[in-house]
Scaffold this motif. Structure first.
Motif, PDB file in Angstrom:
ATOM      1  N   ASP A 262     -11.305 -35.712  21.385  1.00  0.00           N
ATOM      2  CA  ASP A 262     -11.059 -34.280  21.524  1.00  0.00           C
ATOM      3  C   ASP A 262     -11.264 -33.526  20.221  1.00  0.00           C
ATOM      4  OD1 ASP A 262     -10.387 -34.277  24.250  1.00  0.00           O
ATOM      5  OD2 ASP A 262      -8.384 -35.021  23.805  1.00  0.00           O
ATOM      6  N   ARG A 263     -11.132 -34.222  19.094  1.00  0.00           N
ATOM      7  CA  ARG A 263     -11.261 -33.531  17.807  1.00  0.00           C
ATOM      8  C   ARG A 263     -12.665 -32.979  17.607  1.00  0.00           C
ATOM      9  NH1 ARG A 263      -8.646 -34.385  12.452  1.00  0.00           N
ATOM     10  NH2 ARG A 263      -7.202 -35.703  13.590  1.00  0.00           N
ATOM     11  N   ASP A 264     -13.682 -33.803  17.854  1.00  0.00           N
ATOM     12  CA  ASP A 264     -15.062 -33.339  17.697  1.00  0.00           C
ATOM     13  C   ASP A 264     -15.407 -32.268  18.726  1.00  0.00           C
ATOM     14  OD1 ASP A 264     -15.678 -34.961  15.516  1.00  0.00           O
ATOM     15  OD2 ASP A 264     -16.200 -36.656  16.787  1.00  0.00           O
ATOM     16  N   ARG A 265     -14.917 -32.453  19.941  1.00  0.00           N
ATOM     17  CA  ARG A 265     -15.200 -31.457  20.970  1.00  0.00           C
ATOM     18  C   ARG A 265     -14.508 -30.133  20.659  1.00  0.00           C
ATOM     19  NH1 ARG A 265     -14.448 -35.365  26.317  1.00  0.00           N
ATOM     20  NH2 ARG A 265     -16.056 -36.877  25.734  1.00  0.00           N
ATOM     21  N   ARG A 266     -13.338 -30.205  20.069  1.00  0.00           N
ATOM     22  CA  ARG A 266     -12.628 -28.986  19.672  1.00  0.00           C
ATOM     23  C   ARG A 266     -13.459 -28.184  18.678  1.00  0.00           C
ATOM     24  NH1 ARG A 266      -7.704 -30.184  15.944  1.00  0.00           N
ATOM     25  NH2 ARG A 266      -9.437 -30.549  14.520  1.00  0.00           N
ATOM     26  N   ASP A 267     -14.040 -28.851  17.694  1.00  0.00           N
ATOM     27  CA  ASP A 267     -14.864 -28.146  16.713  1.00  0.00           C
ATOM     28  C   ASP A 267     -16.070 -27.492  17.367  1.00  0.00           C
ATOM     29  OD1 ASP A 267     -13.080 -29.010  14.839  1.00  0.00           O
ATOM     30  OD2 ASP A 267     -14.369 -30.568  13.991  1.00  0.00           O
ATOM     31  N   LEU A 268     -16.668 -28.198  18.315  1.00  0.00           N
ATOM     32  CA  LEU A 268     -17.854 -27.651  18.974  1.00  0.00           C
ATOM     33  C   LEU A 268     -17.488 -26.452  19.849  1.00  0.00           C
ATOM     34  CD1 LEU A 268     -20.852 -28.332  18.987  1.00  0.00           C
ATOM     35  CD2 LEU A 268     -20.492 -29.668  21.068  1.00  0.00           C
ATOM     36  N   VAL A 269     -16.352 -26.521  20.528  1.00  0.00           N
ATOM     37  CA  VAL A 269     -15.899 -25.391  21.340  1.00  0.00           C
ATOM     38  C   VAL A 269     -15.593 -24.181  20.452  1.00  0.00           C
ATOM     39  CG1 VAL A 269     -14.026 -24.571  22.824  1.00  0.00           C
ATOM     40  CG2 VAL A 269     -15.073 -26.795  23.248  1.00  0.00           C
ATOM     41  N   THR A 270     -15.057 -24.425  19.271  1.00  0.00           N
ATOM     42  CA  THR A 270     -14.815 -23.332  18.331  1.00  0.00           C
ATOM     43  C   THR A 270     -16.120 -22.631  17.968  1.00  0.00           C
ATOM     44  OG1 THR A 270     -12.927 -24.535  17.411  1.00  0.00           O
ATOM     45  CG2 THR A 270     -13.813 -22.734  16.100  1.00  0.00           C
ATOM     46  N   CYS A 271     -17.156 -23.419  17.706  1.00  0.00           N
ATOM     47  CA  CYS A 271     -18.473 -22.831  17.415  1.00  0.00           C
ATOM     48  C   CYS A 271     -18.999 -22.066  18.617  1.00  0.00           C
ATOM     49  CB  CYS A 271     -19.455 -23.933  17.013  1.00  0.00           C
ATOM     50  SG  CYS A 271     -19.056 -24.787  15.469  1.00  0.00           S
ATOM     51  N   GLY A 272     -18.767 -22.597  19.820  1.00  0.00           N
ATOM     52  CA  GLY A 272     -19.224 -21.923  21.022  1.00  0.00           C
ATOM     53  C   GLY A 272     -18.537 -20.591  21.231  1.00  0.00           C
ATOM     54  N   ALA A 273     -17.230 -20.531  20.936  1.00  0.00           N
ATOM     55  CA  ALA A 273     -16.504 -19.264  21.080  1.00  0.00           C
ATOM     56  C   ALA A 273     -17.052 -18.206  20.121  1.00  0.00           C
ATOM     57  CB  ALA A 273     -15.016 -19.488  20.831  1.00  0.00           C
TER      58      ALA A 273
END
Length: 808
Positions: A262-273
């Protein structure tokens, strides 16, 4: 599927993670908990209504919380995310086996995914703008042509029917296909990045419905925006790419399945937002700052670089797509300028005499923004009460709102009197068959209706009209006043319907009208252009409602393409936010609380310093031995919903009971499915890396979880044993039971934990006495367990002014 719950330690009963529903309504075997879908009409109807009514009525009536929240317009079971890195034998072996090639691929894939997220978010933003401008533009052209021919009844019928059809299309699509796509999606993204997981918020169907529904909703002349939906769209794109695609629709790519946590996916979702805001306003720097200031709970320098790279890709791709459309290949796109508002790019001067009007603008903007949040909260509670009655009521509510909106938009311009066209304008007057500042409406050929120029346009074109410099005499004060009042309340009543909708653009639009109104009232005391007053009015209302300062400042500057306004915009934002903070919280925090998400704030409640962690842990603690019987594991997984279990070694495997670590429910399910059991309760010496691959324990997509009921075991297998040592996280975060709850809160949030083990002060007790989870830090839970805190001097602070709470 029953939502897995976080277990506690202590003397109380089993407790859920989020919410605050009375225990009799929340038995684990209730039909509600068995269904993961965000649909109405499933499970016991009366129980569902009582549960939602209690959830929406208030958050402090009980000390028992649940794992449900409003996602879109439906109640869904939710869980927490595992941001902590698991250190067990399997993952340690995987790390040791990684060479330079693996590391380079990992880093390259991160940057490659950021590029894809930026490009796809830009494409989504372009498609949304293209669809809105063509659909809405065609509607306005047909209606205007009918009015030009004097067929006012037919024009109203076309306008009403088209708006009704578009609204109902978006609502039906949302209600029946993807309920999680309703609303802006920013509260869901904000909660996810805080560690809260919910089903379907980032699914492929949510992504598709978000884009298509947003086009229909914005084109229907509802006072909703596309910025919030584009933030959710960017987050959906990032989440789908981060998990390797959508397995449900067989759209997967093996080389993308590299982010297993979830940590890596969290960073990617932050970029997506951040990419979503960049796509909505073509504001790359503003997108990065929006992600940092508004939605993200954790930030670091490496993430800053990747977010900036992502939004830069958005700007590049959008520029290429816009240039492509300049050759008239995109229909009506580009005729009205939906993406850029650079309309005050001329040279601007201001003096000391201009400060008092700007200060007044900021103060009133803060008051109006806080009132906006107050009324929106009340309206949303009413809408939720209506929506809980079923899908038909959601459709009926949307139909009523769109009919009233259409009548308002078509009828109010008839109040305004016609004005003669200015002689010194470069723009065609009246503007027939196109967007512009001069709508003919019912006027003669050399006249225009200024109120129709505001109402009878897309939101973006209306903002352009209000921002336009050198137009001080084009709008009458009565028209601006009527438009401001109508847009203020239409924006409140349009949000909360079961369709994709955003708040950002309506607030900008209402703020622009407010700024124009202030300019008309006190502009004679200032040298500022009324178009600049409109820009500052947008900043004031954004600061008063959303309480964003840095990101809004940059977005406004990127929208208007004028850096000279920076001091004035900064002053207005600081004043409006300070004033509004004295009344209530920002709009997104209010939405997060209204939806019931267990959001961990970045500050510590003062009363937490009076408690230790032992004062809040509760519930029988479920533990496993290092070598555990399969039947006991199955029984515990079937009878509880806990997501983490302490593993304790006892004699003869150790001299005395000692905490070995923490094993996750998901990992236990993998072990049971693999059936790699042993016959005796002895150390197996198992080399886990030869029997299991790291991919076996990879995190599944958001909101997707395995079920113990899906695993079939024979009677003989139930009598066997499994060695948990190789799969146990040997370094979980722990605190001593005497630590203050405030200090534990800081650790829990800053590290991004899901479980925090509580150890005893004395070595003579059990090696672990409880587990702290997100639930234990919720104010409702704490104040329910310790009602005497209501009588302390912090009560007024906690339940009163949010500004004072933020300063403590």
């Amino acid at each position: 599927m029953a939502p897995a719950r976080e277990q506690k330690g202590g003397d109380g009963g089993e407790v859920d993670l989020e919410g605050d529903i009375e225990a009799p309504l929340l038995s684990c075997g209730s039909s509600f908990f068995q269904d993961p879908a965000c649909e109405d009409g499933e499970g016991d109807e009366e129980q569902r209504r009582r549960r939602r009514r209690f959830l929406l009525a208030g958050r402090s009536q009980s000390n028992t919380t649940s794992q449900v929240a409003l996602v879109g317009v439906g109640v869904c079971p939710i869980e927490s995310l595992d941001y902590e890195l698991i250190e067990n034998d399997v993952f340690k072996q995987d790390w040791r086996a990684r060479g330079r090639g693996h590391i380079l691929r990992y880093v390259a894939l991160k940057w490659g995914l950021c590029f894809l997220v930026g490009a796809l978010a830009a494409a989504a933003g372009f498609v949304a703008n293209l669809g809105v401008e063509n659909v809405a533009g065609a509607k306005f052209v047909v209606t205007s042509n009918l009015m030009l021919a004097g067929r006012y009844g037919a024009a109203f019928a076309v306008f009403m029917v088209s708006n009704f059809g578009l609204t109902m299309f978006a609502t039906v699509l949302t209600v029946y296909v993807a309920p999680a796509a309703a609303g802006s999606g920013i509260p869901e993204v904000k909660a996810y990045l805080n560690g809260v997981d919910a089903p379907d918020i980032f699914s492929l169907k949510t992504l598709v419905v978000k884009v298509v529904g947003c086009i229909a909703a914005v084109s229907s002349s509802l006072h909703v925006g596309k910025a919030g939906p584009l933030v959710h769209t960017g987050a959906c794109i990032a989440s789908i790419l981060g998990q390797g695609g959508s397995s449900k629709y067989h759209l997967t790519c093996k080389w993308l399945r590299y982010f297993k946590n979830d940590r890596d996916r969290r960073d990617l979702v932050t970029c997506g937002a951040g990419a979503g805001i960049a796509a909505a306003f073509r504001a790359p720097v503003g997108g990065v700052l929006f992600a940092l200031e508004t939605v993200s709970s954790w930030w670091r320098s490496a993430l800053l670089w990747r977010a900036f790279f992502t939004t830069a890709m958005v700007a590049v791709v959008l520029r290429a797509l816009i240039d492509f459309c300049k050759s008239d290949k995109c229909g009506l796109f580009g005729k009205g300028g939906l993406i850029m508002f650079d309309v005050t790019s001329g040279y601007i001067t201001y003096h000391l005499v201009d400060l008092p009007p700007v200060i007044i603008l900021g103060v009133l903007g803060g008051i109006l923004g806080s009132l906006y949040n107050f009324f929106l909260d009340k309206v949303l509670r009413l809408y939720n009460f209506i929506n809980e009655k079923g899908k038909k009521y959601k459709l009926l509510l949307a139909a009523v709102v769109t009919i009233c909106t259409s009548c308002c938009l078509f009828g109010l311009p008839w109040i305004a009197s016609c004005k003669p066209c200015p002689s010194d304008t470069e723009e065609a007057c009246p503007s027939i068959g196109r967007s512009g500042n001069f709508k003919k409406y019912q006027c003669a050929m050399n006249e225009y209706n200024d109120l129709a120029s505001l109402f009878f346009n897309t939101n973006d074109d209306t903002i352009r009209n209000l921002y336009s410099a050198g137009t001080d005499d084009e709008f009458h004060i009565s028209s601006i006043l009527i438009f401001f009042g109508a847009s203020y309340f239409l924006g409140i009543f349009s949000y909360g319907l079961a369709l994709p909708s955003g708040l950002f653009v309506p607030v900008i639009l209402t703020g622009a009208a407010y700024g124009r109104l202030v300019g008309l009232l006190i502009g004679s005391q200032s040298t500022l252009d009324h178009g600049l007053f409109a820009v500052l009015g947008s900043a004031a209302l954004l600061g008063g409602s959303m309480r964003m300062t840095v990101s809004v400042c940059v977005v406004i500057l990127e929208l208007t393409n004028n850096l000279l306004m920076l001091p004035l915009v900064m002053l207005v934002l600081l004043i409006s936010k300070t004033v509004a903070d004295a009344f209530n919280a920002n709009v997104y925090d209010l939405l997060v609380k209204l939806k019931g998400f267990p959001y961990l704030e970045g500050y510590v409640e003062p009363y937490m310093r009076q408690l230790s962690v032992s004062d809040v842990v509760a519930g029988p603690l479920q533990m496993f031995s290092g070598i555990e019987k399969v039947g006991h594991i199955v029984h515990v997984l079937q009878t509880t919903g806990h997501n983490g279990f302490p593993v304790v070694d006892e004699p003869p495997f150790s001299d005395s009971p000692v905490l070995y670590g923490l094993v996750l429910r998901a990992h236990l399910l993998v072990l049971l499915r693999k059936k790699d059991f042993i016959h005796n309760r002895t150390a197996s010496g198992l080399d886990a890396s030869k029997h299991f691959l790291p991919d076996d324990f990879a995190k599944r997509g958001s909101g997707k979880h395995d079920r113990i009921e899906e695993i079939e075991l024979s009677a003989g297998e139930m009598e066997m044993f499994v060695d948990l040592h190789p799969f146990t996280n040997t370094s979980p975060y722990t605190v001593v039971e005497t630590m203050s709850l405030a200090k534990a809160h800081v650790l829990f949030r800053e590290v991004g934990l899901r479980h925090l083990l509580v150890l005893p002060k004395s070595s003579k007790r059990a090696p672990v006495v409880g587990i702290l989870t997100r639930h234990d830090f919720m104010p409702e839970h704490i104040l329910g367990l310790h009602p005497f805190l209501f009588k302390t001097r912090w009560k007024k602070v906690r339940f009163g002014k949010s500004a004072f709470t933020n300063l403590l």
